[in-house]
Design a protein around this motif. Structure first.
Motif, PDB file in Angstrom:
ATOM      1  N   GLU A 148       0.834  -1.206   0.000  1.00 47.88           N
ATOM      2  CA  GLU A 148       0.000   0.000   0.000  1.00 47.88           C
ATOM      3  C   GLU A 148       0.869   1.257   0.000  1.00 47.88           C
ATOM      4  OE1 GLU A 148      -3.271   0.316   2.691  1.00 47.88           O
ATOM      5  OE2 GLU A 148      -3.707  -1.818   2.604  1.00 47.88           O
ATOM      6  N   GLU A 149       1.980   1.223   0.760  1.00 47.98           N
ATOM      7  CA  GLU A 149       2.890   2.379   0.760  1.00 47.98           C
ATOM      8  C   GLU A 149       3.452   2.617  -0.632  1.00 47.98           C
ATOM      9  OE1 GLU A 149       5.848   1.480   3.678  1.00 47.98           O
ATOM     10  OE2 GLU A 149       4.728   2.407   5.314  1.00 47.98           O
ATOM     11  N   GLN A 150       3.811   1.539  -1.312  1.00 47.22           N
ATOM     12  CA  GLN A 150       4.319   1.676  -2.688  1.00 47.22           C
ATOM     13  C   GLN A 150       3.236   2.257  -3.594  1.00 47.22           C
ATOM     14  OE1 GLN A 150       5.887  -2.108  -4.003  1.00 47.22           O
ATOM     15  NE2 GLN A 150       7.258  -2.305  -2.237  1.00 47.22           N
ATOM     16  N   TYR A 151       2.017   1.811  -3.396  1.00 44.41           N
ATOM     17  CA  TYR A 151       0.904   2.334  -4.202  1.00 44.41           C
ATOM     18  C   TYR A 151       0.734   3.835  -3.965  1.00 44.41           C
ATOM     19  CZ  TYR A 151      -0.941  -2.134  -5.923  1.00 44.41           C
ATOM     20  OH  TYR A 151      -1.119  -3.312  -6.588  1.00 44.41           O
ATOM     21  N   ARG A 152       0.766   4.224  -2.696  1.00 49.26           N
ATOM     22  CA  ARG A 152       0.573   5.638  -2.384  1.00 49.26           C
ATOM     23  C   ARG A 152       1.677   6.489  -3.000  1.00 49.26           C
ATOM     24  NH1 ARG A 152      -1.498   3.446   2.541  1.00 49.26           N
ATOM     25  NH2 ARG A 152       0.556   3.406   3.513  1.00 49.26           N
ATOM     26  N   THR A 153       2.902   5.957  -2.983  1.00 49.06           N
ATOM     27  CA  THR A 153       4.013   6.680  -3.592  1.00 49.06           C
ATOM     28  C   THR A 153       3.789   6.884  -5.082  1.00 49.06           C
ATOM     29  OG1 THR A 153       5.539   5.754  -1.965  1.00 49.06           O
ATOM     30  CG2 THR A 153       6.514   6.645  -3.961  1.00 49.06           C
ATOM     31  N   ARG A 154       3.153   5.885  -5.719  1.00 44.90           N
ATOM     32  CA  ARG A 154       2.896   5.965  -7.171  1.00 44.90           C
ATOM     33  C   ARG A 154       1.547   6.595  -7.484  1.00 44.90           C
ATOM     34  NH1 ARG A 154       4.015  -0.178  -7.264  1.00 44.90           N
ATOM     35  NH2 ARG A 154       2.400  -0.242  -8.874  1.00 44.90           N
ATOM     36  N   GLY A 155       0.860   7.079  -6.441  1.00 46.05           N
ATOM     37  CA  GLY A 155      -0.429   7.732  -6.660  1.00 46.05           C
ATOM     38  C   GLY A 155      -1.554   6.779  -6.987  1.00 46.05           C
TER      39      GLY A 155
END
Length: 986
Positions: free
Chosen positions: A110-117
């Protein structure tokens, strides 16, 4: 040495070995690792037949980061267990494993997703799960190499992994056993909830940190009463007695005061609890201080022990205790909710609040009354069940109030960032407006936080899936009880050995007091709760859950072939129910299982299902840190008691946590962490392993630079002992061996010590007492060997003729020492023991780790001889100390320059010295032992009473071969030699 004096250096048998003084462990250890893998040590050990199995079941670490020092401690302890059991004759199996499902990995993705918007909720759930799988796979590969670098043996090429298809199939199958045995149910109760992660958390996923909370004291105004006999007239039950009327009048306008650290729960209040055993008083407020929210002349009910504290917090200057309030008076009261009739409340809180007795109420803190919100605390919930209080649904999954809640709708208790929202302050302000706020403040206390997001948690009422641990399990496996709790408690007491014993008490008390097991999580990455519920049915209906073995078999087979992802594919419900049940009549459950259920089920797909598991599906040992009493030990116990009817382990070992040298908890923010990789790079893995062996793992262990320096020093001393053995065994041939009965006493004493140690080492390893084993071996190597036996026998080994009985006996003992010390130390110093072994036996396919600890003949034990030599060593201590005085005074340069006179007053000690070459034992050129009275000028050692030593210089010339000073030197065929050396030269 004069020019014409012969040089006998080449005639002396000096130690000769290529075993280096400097270990070079960081550089050389990887070579041994590669060698073990090449020759297949672990698999070759499995080929040994006729050995009783020993199975240490690995508690799976989580596949989401580099190893920390706690991982190293845990895995090294496990390796010491496995290797020592193997070398004592067992078939010791170790299958490493990894825990892969659950929130930590999901959170990372989820953190990776948030970083990629990206928004996780907009991604296909199967695609999201595949990303979680790849993430775990990557870390498994990294951690595997890091564990192997520590010298840990095991089936590394075929570990168990909870996300393997077979594992997922078995986890689902184990869950469905609870579905079928009647212990699974859906209930609504408060659980520990993370508003940040929007999921329920197990106790093992909770950690406690200091947290500053609001504190409030709140008035609950007496609304009415329902007095029970004897306050009602016995003559006319419908008529008030004078006493009844007096109390009714007296309590008008009185408030019961509660205290809480969670103001946000006040809107959910449904009762106030008191304890009949506590003394309560009716108090009247006198004058009040500036800014006080107390009111002069108001009357309040408070526990007597807490009145002073509460009035002080409310800035009450003086007050009066009017009388005692009895429990039966309190039991008859109905209170008004503080928000009753408040503007904007819209009738939400227009109900009476009953006063109820509760044993959980104390007068240690607060007011002696407990505000009770059944939806937000376990004690509260239990009171709610007992008295049929209504549950509330005011708090949403994101930690906000429901949007239509009057006054507070939509306000956050905890924000998505894990900070305090406006709810607490809003409630406090509303209480003030309502005239209900008596006092407020703040308190710093230990508070539950999520171990992943580090955000504060709340208790929240949610529908979840539970396993009932007090409901009879309908599986007929009732040898140890009919309920999960009974089976667990019986297992703890009757079936499990605890190391240390305190582990038993810890787990017993936890299981004895625990509530039902919450299985469900509102996440995406994990094994789903593979069940279906009847559409429109209530959880209490008998047909609410679909229980069909044929459906269960379909699910299991699909998971075995495709993994748990198939549960989330379109048409899954039709696939599993079609032809058996109407898919439209059922709803599919999409919650995932608590990851502790995954790891708790490992006994089934590892111990039961693998060829290298356990024949009865039960492990000989589970070994983890003390936190696993509420984690893996706990979940494994509950899970197995629900499916096997007993604990899945026969033994449990627990170790403490790692601290820095000052005893502080390790923290990146404090900069006091030590990574295993760092220690291995600087010192080598064997130093880390030796640190574990030197430590008492039953308590918290300290580690740091100074501690590691001390460990390295101990290691060097051990290494020197092994180097001495190797150097003096150069050219050893079995034909040299001397039978124990033909050996001198000194050698027979060493054999006695070996027989003693063999028992102690085996007993220590069997009890997992690695510290005790190491201390005994270290003391033996340094005190008995290096400082005593080796010191004495160097002369015979270097200078005696090759065929002399004394030299051959010494070399025989060195060979026996070599085989025992290398195998005894091998479970601890895996690399160094291999280095020592290969230095003597450099065979291509050989390894010390393919050997067993040699059997030691019991007839080597000789207690009378041991007692005699204990006396000899005591007298020797006095002689050695006396010579050290002379050396310090520069009267002599070496002990061979002395020929002391030793006065021994104890007859038994004097008898022990008769017949011995005591000069040889004291490493002097000559010595006189006498029973004459001790002269006043004699040296005495206080701890060796009855012994006096008078220094005398040795007489004669110095033998140029052995350096003893003797009268006969120069009178033999070989110039400047003594008789012994002349004979050795032939």
């Amino acid at each position: 040495m004069c020019a014409d004096t012969p040089d006998y250096k080449d005639t002396i048998f000096l130690p000769e070995t290529e075993f280096p003084m400097r270990a070079g462990l960081p550089q050389r250890e990887p070579e041994w690792l590669a060698r073990w893998e090449r020759i297949g040590v672990y698999d070759r050990l499995r080929e040994k037949e006729g050995r009783a199995p020993f199975t240490l079941h690995d508690g799976p670490p989580y596949a989401n980061g580099h190893l920390h020092i706690g991982h190293a401690l845990n895995k090294i302890l496990k390796d010491m267990v496995v290797r020592s059991q193997q070398m004592m004759g067992r078939d010791a199996r170790y299958v490493p494993g990894w825990d892969c499902h659950g929130l930590p990995i999901e959170w990372k993705i989820e953190e990776q997703y948030r970083t990629r918007g990206l928004n996780k909720d907009e991604v296909d759930v199967v695609d999201f799960r595949q990303e979680c799988r790849k993430f775990a796979e990557g870390w498994i590969d990294i951690q595997r190499e890091e564990f192997k670098r520590l010298g840990v043996t095991g089936k590394w090429e075929k570990p168990y992994v909870t996300m393997d298809y077979h594992a997922e199939a078995v986890i689902a199958e184990e869950f469905m056993k609870f579905l079928m045995n009647g212990t699974l149910y859906q209930g609504s109760k408060p659980v520990m909830w993370s508003p940040v992660e929007k999921t329920a958390l197990a106790e093992a996923e909770v950690e406690y940190h200091d947290h500053t909370s609001h504190t409030i004291s709140v008035r609950f105004l007496v609304q009415g009463s329902n007095w029970m006999p004897p306050l009602v007239s016995s003559e006319d039950p419908g008529t008030m007695t004078p006493e009844w009327a007096r109390i009714q009048e007296e309590l008008k306008g009185v408030s019961v005061v509660i205290w809480t650290t969670t103001p946000w729960t006040i809107p959910q209040n449904r009762a106030v609890c008191f304890n009949p055993e506590i003394a309560y008083g009716l108090y009247e407020v006198g004058s009040v201080g500036e800014n006080s929210t107390a009111r002069p002349s108001e009357r309040l009910v408070i526990a007597d022990n807490l009145a002073e504290t509460i009035f002080k917090s409310a800035r009450v200057v003086d007050y009066t205790r009017l009388r005692q309030v009895e429990a039966n008076e309190l039991a008859g009261l109905t209170l008004a909710h503080p928000f009753r009739n408040l503007d904007g409340a819209n009738g939400e809180w227009d109900f009476g609040v009953p006063m109820l007795p509760g044993d959980h109420v104390t007068d240690d803190a607060g007011t002696g009354f407990v505000h009770t919100a059944p939806s937000h605390g376990d004690d509260d919930y239990q009171i709610g069940l007992k008295y049929n209080l209504p549950m509330t649904w005011n708090v949403m999954e994101d930690g906000s109030y429901r949007a239509d809640l009057p006054l507070f709708g939509g306000q956050q208790i905890i924000t998505p960032e894990g900070k305090e929202g406006p709810a607490n302050v809003s409630v406090i302000k509303a209480l003030h407006r309502a005239g209900a706020l008596f006092a407020k403040g703040k308190i710093k206390h230990s508070y539950p936080h999520s171990w992943r997001s580090k955000a504060p948690l709340i208790y929240r009422n949610t529908p979840q899936w539970f396993v009932a641990i007090d409901r009879p399990v309908g599986d007929g496996q009732d040898d140890y009880g009919t309920t999960i709790r009974q089976r667990a408690l019986t297992s703890i007491d009757q079936l499990v050995t605890w190391t240390p014993r305190t582990g038993r008490n810890r787990l017993y008390s936890m299981i004895e007091a625990r509530p039902d097991w919450v299985l469900s999580r509102q996440r995406a990455w994990g094994v789903p709760l593979t069940c279906f519920v009847k559409r429109g049915a209530k959880p209490t209906d008998p047909d609410f859950l679909l229980r069909d073995p044929a459906v269960n078999a379909r699910i299991r087979d699909a998971f075995e072939a495709e993994g748990a992802d198939c549960w989330y594919v379109a048409g899954a419900k039709e696939r599993f129910l079609g032809g058996l049940h109407d898919p439209e009549a059922y709803d599919q459950v999409f919650d995932i299982l608590d990851v502790w259920f995954d790891s708790g089920s490992t006994h089934a797909f590892v111990l039961r299902d693998r060829e290298d598991g356990s024949a009865d599906g039960i492990a000989d040992l589970y070994l983890e840190g003390t936190d696993q009493h509420r984690g893996w030990f706990h979940s494994s116990m509950l899970q197995a008691c629900g499916t096997k009817g007993r604990a899945p382990y026969r033994g449990v070992l627990t170790h403490g946590f790692t601290l820095d040298e000052k005893g502080m908890k390790m923290s990146k923010s404090l900069g006091n962490t030590i990574a295993p990789e760092q220690v291995v790079k600087e010192y080598g893995a064997d130093i880390l392993r030796l640190w574990v062996a030197q430590s008492d793992y039953t308590v918290d262990l300290r580690i740091g630079k100074e501690i590691l320096k001390g460990v390295a020093d101990s290691y060097r001393r051990l290494r020197n002992t092994m180097r001495f053995l190797l150097g003096n065994l150069k050219g050893w041939d079995a034909s040299e061996a001397v039978a124990p009965t033909e050996m001198p006493e000194l050698e027979r004493w060493v054999l006695h010590r070996l027989a003693e140690l063999d028992t102690e080492v085996r007993r220590g390893y069997a009890a997992y007492d690695f510290q005790g084993v190491f201390q005994k071996l270290f003391n033996f190597c340094t005190a008995d060997l290096s400082s005593f036996y080796f010191d004495i026998r160097k002369d015979a080994l270097y200078c005696d003729a090759p065929d002399s009985l004394r030299r051959r006996s010494a070399r025989t003992v060195l060979d026996l020492l070599f085989h025992r010390l290398t195998t005894w130390l091998a479970p601890i110093l895996v690399f160094t023991a291999e280095d020592v072994w290969l230095s003597r036996f450099p065979w291509d396919e050989g390894s010390v780790h393919l050997e067993d600890m040699p059997l030691t003949p019991a007839d080597w034990l000789d207690e009378p001889l041991a007692q005699k030599w204990a006396a000899v060593r005591q007298v020797r201590r006095a002689v050695t100390a006396a010579l050290e005085v002379q050396r310090t005074a520069k009267a002599i340069g070496a002990s061979l320059e002395a020929a002391p006179v030793v006065h021994v007053g104890d007859e038994a000690a004097l008898a022990a010295l008769r017949g011995l070459d005591f000069a040889d034992i004291c490493i002097t050129s000559d010595i006189v032992v006498t029973g004459d009275p001790i002269p006043s000028e004699a040296f005495r050692l206080p701890e060796v009473p009855g012994v006096g030593v008078v220094f005398e210089p040795a007489e004669g010339e110095k033998c140029q071969r052995c350096w003893k000073i003797l009268p006969d030197v120069g009178s033999h065929a070989h110039p400047a030699t003594c008789a012994r050396c002349d004979e050795a030269l032939g």
